[in-house]
Design an enzyme around this catalytic site. Structure first.
Site, PDB file in Angstrom:
ATOM      1  N   ASP A 458       0.845  -1.193   0.000  1.00 12.47           N
ATOM      2  CA  ASP A 458       0.000   0.000   0.000  1.00 12.47           C
ATOM      3  C   ASP A 458       0.880   1.242   0.000  1.00 12.47           C
ATOM      4  O   ASP A 458       1.835   1.341   0.783  1.00 12.47           O
ATOM      5  CB  ASP A 458      -0.909   0.007   1.230  1.00 12.47           C
ATOM      6  N   ASN A 466      -2.862  12.750  -4.142  1.00 14.83           N
ATOM      7  CA  ASN A 466      -3.987  13.127  -5.014  1.00 14.83           C
ATOM      8  C   ASN A 466      -4.534  14.502  -4.647  1.00 14.83           C
ATOM      9  O   ASN A 466      -4.856  15.314  -5.522  1.00 14.83           O
ATOM     10  CB  ASN A 466      -5.093  12.091  -4.914  1.00 14.83           C
ATOM     11  N   ASP A 475      -1.835   9.148 -10.745  1.00 17.10           N
ATOM     12  CA  ASP A 475      -1.822   8.064 -11.738  1.00 17.10           C
ATOM     13  C   ASP A 475      -0.404   7.797 -12.239  1.00 17.10           C
ATOM     14  O   ASP A 475      -0.013   6.647 -12.468  1.00 17.10           O
ATOM     15  CB  ASP A 475      -2.724   8.422 -12.922  1.00 17.10           C
ATOM     16  N   GLU A 501      -4.585   2.444  -4.473  1.00 18.09           N
ATOM     17  CA  GLU A 501      -3.124   2.460  -4.362  1.00 18.09           C
ATOM     18  C   GLU A 501      -2.588   1.163  -3.786  1.00 18.09           C
ATOM     19  O   GLU A 501      -1.477   1.111  -3.269  1.00 18.09           O
ATOM     20  CB  GLU A 501      -2.677   3.645  -3.488  1.00 18.09           C
TER      21      GLU A 501
END
Length: 587
Positions: A458, A466, A475, A501
């Site tokens: 993770d 973000n 991305d 993620e």
């Protein structure tokens, strides 16, 4: 749709459920049900092409009971088998009284697939009624388990081998609609009424309807729109080249006795009319012209099934255009000249078994042209009978689906891939992990040491990335992360993105100690170098949880334990690797 337009009862309590089961058993014993028929029409001509059979139960006290209420009870109690068989027998008999170009569709419960024997029940109903199999259509929904279920797929194929058409109902509602098309070649797709109701009104449902119609066109599948209620909906569907439709715009479901009058209005000229002079039947010469100009391949063989087998007696021009063989080169020879190393023996055995039973059969088969080029055919073979009812020849009508097969292969690849990173997605990764668990059990026997390990990865503080840098930067990080992880994992490992993620690595044939070593290398590779993004270099770290397979583990327990390890890594400061034992104690 299976649901009727009748109002549904309130949610049942235990006592009402008991009473319904009791009365339903009594209704099944007496077969105190009714069948109504909802017309399906050709959108361009408005002629009726078929009817969907809808089951009704008129309770002596409650009145009309919705199928939404009593079908689940019938499925839970096992009564659906007797009900389904009765419906099949009734509609097959009724359909024999209709014009030959009008079909009948019947819904099939998932329970009927689970209980087995469905192909035999369908075959017996067709045989008893004397109905051409091509006039019967069975509708299945996504509640019928096709994923990784060879039994269900075998049942579907056995039904198709009878010549029966198969439709995928309520398309678009489930999460695995495209997956169903990858696993079985349906003849028809029915767009769920919820999308049709918003067609032309809302952007997303309209886009979905257009996409489904286009998909059907590309795959050569009939598309039916359900729940059509207005002329405007019909006009929009016509503009998109949707083939057929059903709904209240064309009238409510009717009784069997009302069908003749309905067809007289919608399909004028189908019934006998002594005042109308019929044209003379076509002669063989006309049929020969039709066959020679057809785009589909037509092959006729003798009916000899014993060695050396059938011989080709006729091929049309489409056959020569595709294969490169002239008629003179193949007439008198066995169809085996078209087969090669990639032609499936199982498929050929299935065809042979159906022809031995005198049944029509449909299969997809790989054949070879004169120059060795491979091509895929959607092939339907039917027995040809003489005046005495004896089989004298077999006729194969074949369509070149090579491009469709390539598209399906591409779709299958895309269905298993994460659209952002290109690595396996959650469904594909879990399928691999499930297979590796089964292999680990078989390989290790009593000893599980070194069987299989799983790592969950993770990205730390990814929400902040973000929020502060934007999703495009996020991305870019995910794509770069996938590339970096892929460079380190072993060739035997499988890397997947399982959501957001979060990534995972399935590591077969490895000890927990070595798996932790690989996880440390992955962690270090991520932290050692920033990722290139649109807003400049960006450094991130990952937390990794590792679990080792132990006896009794399932996919769920193995993933849950790795998840515990991952959160232990986060809680101890992030940018860590932690392993979790079966008792969920982190090390």
């Amino acid at each position: 749709m299976r649901l009727s337009e009748l109002p549904t009862m309130p949610k049942m309590d235990v006592e009402l459920r008991r009473l319904m089961e009791r009365d339903l058993r009594d209704a099944v014993a007496k077969m105190a049900f009714q069948i109504r028929y909802q017309p399906q029409i050709n959108i361009r001509t408005r002629r009726v092409t078929g009817f969907e059979a809808l089951l009704r139960w008129q309770h002596p006290v409650w009145g009309a009971v919705s199928p939404d209420e009593f079908i689940p009870v019938a499925e839970e109690t096992g009564l659906i088998g007797a009900i389904g068989q009765w419906v099949l027998e009734q509609v097959c008999v009724e359909a024999t009284t209709w014009p030959a170009d009008v079909n009948v569709a019947v819904n099939v419960s998932p329970v009927q697939f689970d209980n087995g024997g469905l192909p035999e029940i369908v075959s017996a109903a067709l045989r008893k009624a004397g109905l051409n199999p091509f006039r019967l259509e069975l509708e299945v929904t996504e509640s019928v388990p096709l994923q990784d279920n060879p039994v269900t797929l075998g049942t579907l194929q056995a039904v198709r081998d009878l010549g029966v058409l198969l439709a995928l109902d309520d398309f678009g509602l489930g999460f695995c609609s495209l997956g169903y098309l990858l696993r079985f070649a349906f003849d028809k797709i029915k767009i769920d009424r919820s999308f049709v109701a918003e067609f032309g009104k809302a952007e997303v449902p309209s886009a979905i309807v257009r996409a489904i119609i286009a998909l059907c066109g590309n795959l050569g599948i009939i598309c039916t729109a359900e729940g059509v209620e207005t002329e405007e909906q019909l006009r929009l569907l016509l503009n998109e080249n949707c083939a057929t439709a059903q709904g209240w715009l064309f009238g409510q479901a009717v009784t069997a006795e009302e069908i003749s009058a309905l067809l007289a209005r919608t399909n004028p000229g189908d019934g006998p009319d002594p005042g109308v002079k019929r044209p003379p039947p076509l002669r063989d010469a006309f049929f020969s012209q039709i066959a020679e100009t057809a785009n589909d391949i037509i092959i006729v063989t003798t009916a000899d099934l014993e060695t050396p087998g059938p011989q080709i007696v006729y091929v049309n021009g489409a056959f020569t255009r595709l294969t490169g063989y002239t008629a003179d080169e193949v007439i008198g020879r066995s169809p085996r000249i078209l087969q090669g190393p990639g032609t499936s023996r199982l498929t050929l055995d299935s065809i042979h078994a159906a022809l031995r039973s005198g049944l029509p059969v449909r299969e997809k088969v790989l054949n070879y042209a004169k120059d060795g080029a491979r091509y895929w055919l959607d092939m339907r073979i039917v027995p040809l009978l003489n005046a005495k009812g004896e089989i004298t020849h077999f006729a194969a009508i074949e369509r070149d689906v090579t491009m469709d097969k390539r598209r399906l292969d591409e779709l299958e690849f895309l269905a298993d891939r994460d659209t952002l990173t290109g690595i396996p997605n959650r469904r594909s990764f879990q399928n691999v992990l499930k297979t590796e668990i089964e292999c680990a059990q078989a390989r290790q026997g009593a000893s599980m040491q070194g069987a299989l390990c799983l790592a969950l990865i993770d990205v730390d503080h990814f929400k902040k990335v973000n929020d502060e840098r934007g999703h495009a930067v996020g991305d870019a990080v995910l794509c770069g992360l996938a590339d970096r992880l892929a460079e380190i994992v072993r060739r035997s490992d499988t890397l997947g993105r399982i959501g957001g993620e979060e990534f995972a690595v399935c590591m077969p044939r490895i000890s927990l100690r070595d798996a932790k070593g690989i996880a440390e290398r992955l962690r270090h590779a991520v932290a050692a170098q920033p990722f290139d993004t649109q807003s400049g270099p960006l450094a991130v770290t990952v937390s990794i949880g590792v679990s080792a397979f132990t006896r009794g583990d399932t996919l769920k327990s193995l993933m849950e334990r790795a998840d515990v390890g991952m959160y232990a890594a986060k809680n101890s400061g992030r940018d860590r690797v932690r392993a979790a034992c079966p008792d969920d104690v982190a090390h």
